[in-house]
Enzyme design. Structure first.
Site, PDB file in Angstrom:
ATOM      1  N   CYS A 121       8.895 -28.672  -6.310  1.00 31.18           N
ATOM      2  CA  CYS A 121       8.392 -27.315  -6.055  1.00 31.18           C
ATOM      3  C   CYS A 121       7.186 -26.934  -6.914  1.00 31.18           C
ATOM      4  CB  CYS A 121       9.503 -26.301  -6.279  1.00 31.18           C
ATOM      5  SG  CYS A 121       8.956 -24.622  -5.902  1.00 31.18           S
ATOM      6  N   CYS A 129      15.517 -12.592   7.039  1.00 29.73           N
ATOM      7  CA  CYS A 129      16.123 -13.605   6.183  1.00 29.73           C
ATOM      8  C   CYS A 129      15.487 -13.513   4.809  1.00 29.73           C
ATOM      9  CB  CYS A 129      15.892 -14.992   6.773  1.00 29.73           C
ATOM     10  SG  CYS A 129      16.455 -16.335   5.706  1.00 29.73           S
ATOM     11  N   ARG A 145      16.566 -26.655  11.931  1.00 27.32           N
ATOM     12  CA  ARG A 145      15.154 -26.284  11.814  1.00 27.32           C
ATOM     13  C   ARG A 145      14.301 -27.432  11.281  1.00 27.32           C
ATOM     14  NH1 ARG A 145      15.276 -21.442   9.263  1.00 27.32           N
ATOM     15  NH2 ARG A 145      15.730 -20.775  11.364  1.00 27.32           N
ATOM     16  N   CYS A 147      21.890 -19.913   5.898  1.00 27.81           N
ATOM     17  CA  CYS A 147      20.859 -20.894   6.196  1.00 27.81           C
ATOM     18  C   CYS A 147      20.834 -21.862   5.028  1.00 27.81           C
ATOM     19  CB  CYS A 147      19.514 -20.186   6.336  1.00 27.81           C
ATOM     20  SG  CYS A 147      18.135 -21.333   6.474  1.00 27.81           S
ATOM     21  N   CYS A 154       8.633 -19.673 -11.495  1.00 32.77           N
ATOM     22  CA  CYS A 154      10.085 -19.768 -11.376  1.00 32.77           C
ATOM     23  C   CYS A 154      10.655 -20.586 -12.539  1.00 32.77           C
ATOM     24  CB  CYS A 154      10.461 -20.420 -10.054  1.00 32.77           C
ATOM     25  SG  CYS A 154      12.248 -20.541  -9.827  1.00 32.77           S
ATOM     26  N   CYS A 195      13.032 -27.483  -9.975  1.00 33.52           N
ATOM     27  CA  CYS A 195      13.129 -28.295  -8.755  1.00 33.52           C
ATOM     28  C   CYS A 195      11.907 -29.230  -8.687  1.00 33.52           C
ATOM     29  CB  CYS A 195      13.181 -27.399  -7.527  1.00 33.52           C
ATOM     30  SG  CYS A 195      14.445 -26.108  -7.672  1.00 33.52           S
ATOM     31  N   CYS A 229      11.235 -14.401   7.424  1.00 30.63           N
ATOM     32  CA  CYS A 229      11.888 -14.859   6.202  1.00 30.63           C
ATOM     33  C   CYS A 229      11.033 -14.491   4.992  1.00 30.63           C
ATOM     34  CB  CYS A 229      12.073 -16.375   6.230  1.00 30.63           C
ATOM     35  SG  CYS A 229      12.860 -16.964   7.733  1.00 30.63           S
TER      36      CYS A 229
HETATM   37  S1  SF4 Z   1      12.486 -24.312  -5.025  1.00 37.16           S
HETATM   38 FE1  SF4 Z   1      10.862 -23.514  -6.389  1.00 37.16          FE
HETATM   39  S2  SF4 Z   1      11.032 -21.297  -6.209  1.00 37.16           S
HETATM   40 FE2  SF4 Z   1      12.964 -22.156  -5.396  1.00 37.16          FE
HETATM   41  S3  SF4 Z   1      14.340 -22.207  -7.191  1.00 37.16           S
HETATM   42 FE3  SF4 Z   1      13.324 -24.226  -7.135  1.00 37.16          FE
HETATM   43  S4  SF4 Z   1      11.516 -23.982  -8.499  1.00 37.16           S
HETATM   44 FE4  SF4 Z   1      12.250 -21.907  -7.981  1.00 37.16          FE
END
Ligand code: SF4
Length: 341
Positions: free
Chosen positions: A74, A143, A275, A203, A67, A71, A111
């Protein structure tokens, strides 16, 4: 659902939902003595929901890793070196098999999460639309959490029958830049507006344990509760510290902060499904029981959440059995989740 003493009262007898909570009000709720806070949350909970039922959702990663977002929590971010193995978008057959298994294990919501920044156009998006149709055809809510959406994409997902779209705010506007730099808070809110506009339920929730103080949590909860209507589903996650991510060495969060966050969310957004999401493995059964008392009424089933571990079916069955609680049998009207994107 069979009416019982646990059945919530008729809608007309409930106080009106509010969207104008102040930070001072939220702080007063959050910091109340725990017995008072849990009692108030449980009282609100019983006015809107059955106290003995929990919605079971199953989450499948349909496209993992790589990705472009950053984040900090993540392991799917391409910015970090983690043990996540990248995969292309799953086939329709793979999703059909997984959704059928989820239904057989008691899930009423399925989901599907893809690690995209923006939803792609063309064959991949068409395949996701087919996945939504398959899940709906199996009698479950569908979802998705796919990243940022344009309006026409939200409309197409709605036309395919999508029940809910997960797009977490993660934290407060002022703390957001500490966690994510590749998009803005306003980007998030814009996608949520498009989801609403398409008629899909929302959500959206957040994560605690990322180094934020309580004030950040108050402001995150105020932001969620200011959405009108409230998100139908509000996932509250406890950070899962994954090796290779910038937050891998964050300090362990006090489980009672999770209880307070859930109780406050329940009081601010009485009708929503709150949740108890990622991080359940770091909670004892007793801490999870407190979260249910505080108004959590939805969990993810299965031993994985996208890429992080989750209690397995056997453990959850035993936990619900010990608590005298049960999974909701029929898919409820409202909304879902993803631990981020
Ligand atoms: S949480 Fe992970 S998968 Fe979702 S946008 Fe952020 S880096 Fe990408």
């Amino acid at each position: 659902m069979t009416p019982s003493s646990d059945s919530p009262p008729a809608a007309g007898s409930r106080p009106a939902l509010r969207h104008d909570w102040t930070v001072a009000e939220i702080e007063a709720i959050y910091t109340a003595p725990l017995p008072d806070l849990v009692f108030r949350a449980q009282t609100v909970h019983r006015a809107h929901h059955r106290a003995d039922e929990v919605q079971g959702c199953m989450l499948l990663s349909i496209k993992t890793g790589g990705c472009p977002e950053d984040c900090a929590y993540c392991p799917q971010s391409a910015h970090y070196t983690t043990n996540v193995t990248r995969t292309d978008l799953a086939s329709l057959d793979e999703v059909t098999d997984a959704a059928t298994r989820a239904r057989d294990q008691g899930a009423t919501r399925f989901c599907m999460g893809a690690a995209w920044r923006d939803v792609p156009r063309g064959e991949e998006f068409d395949r996701v639309l087919d996945m939504v149709r398959v899940v709906r055809g199996l009698g479950m809510e569908a979802c998705c959490t796919l990243g940022m959406l344009e309006q026409d994409q939200a409309d197409a997902l709605a036309a395919a029958g999508l029940s809910a779209y997960n797009h977490n705010l993660d934290t407060s506007p002022d703390f957001y830049g500490n966690i994510i730099t590749t998009r803005t808070y306003d980007d998030r809110l814009t996608t949520l507006t498009r989801v609403r506009q398409a008629g899909i339920t929302v959500c959206s929730g957040g994560i605690i344990g990322m180094g934020e103080d309580r004030g950040v949590r108050y402001r995150m909860l105020r932001q969620l509760a200011s959405l009108d209507p409230h998100p139908e589903s509000v996932p509250i996650n406890m950070l899962v510290r994954v090796e290779g991510t910038p937050l891998s060495d964050a300090g362990a969060e006090d489980p009672l902060e999770m209880v307070r966050t859930i109780a406050t969310a329940r009081i601010l957004m009485p009708a929503s499904f709150v949740r108890l999401s990622a991080g359940r493995l770091s909670l004892t059964d007793e801490a999870q029981a407190l979260c249910f008392l505080a108004g959590a009424n939805s969990v993810f089933l299965g031993d994985r959440l996208l890429t992080t571990p989750n209690p397995g079916a056997t453990h959850d069955e035993r936990l619900f059995d010990r608590l005298g609680m049960r999974l909701t049998v029929n898919a409820p009207a409202p909304a879902a989740a993803h631990v981020g994107g």
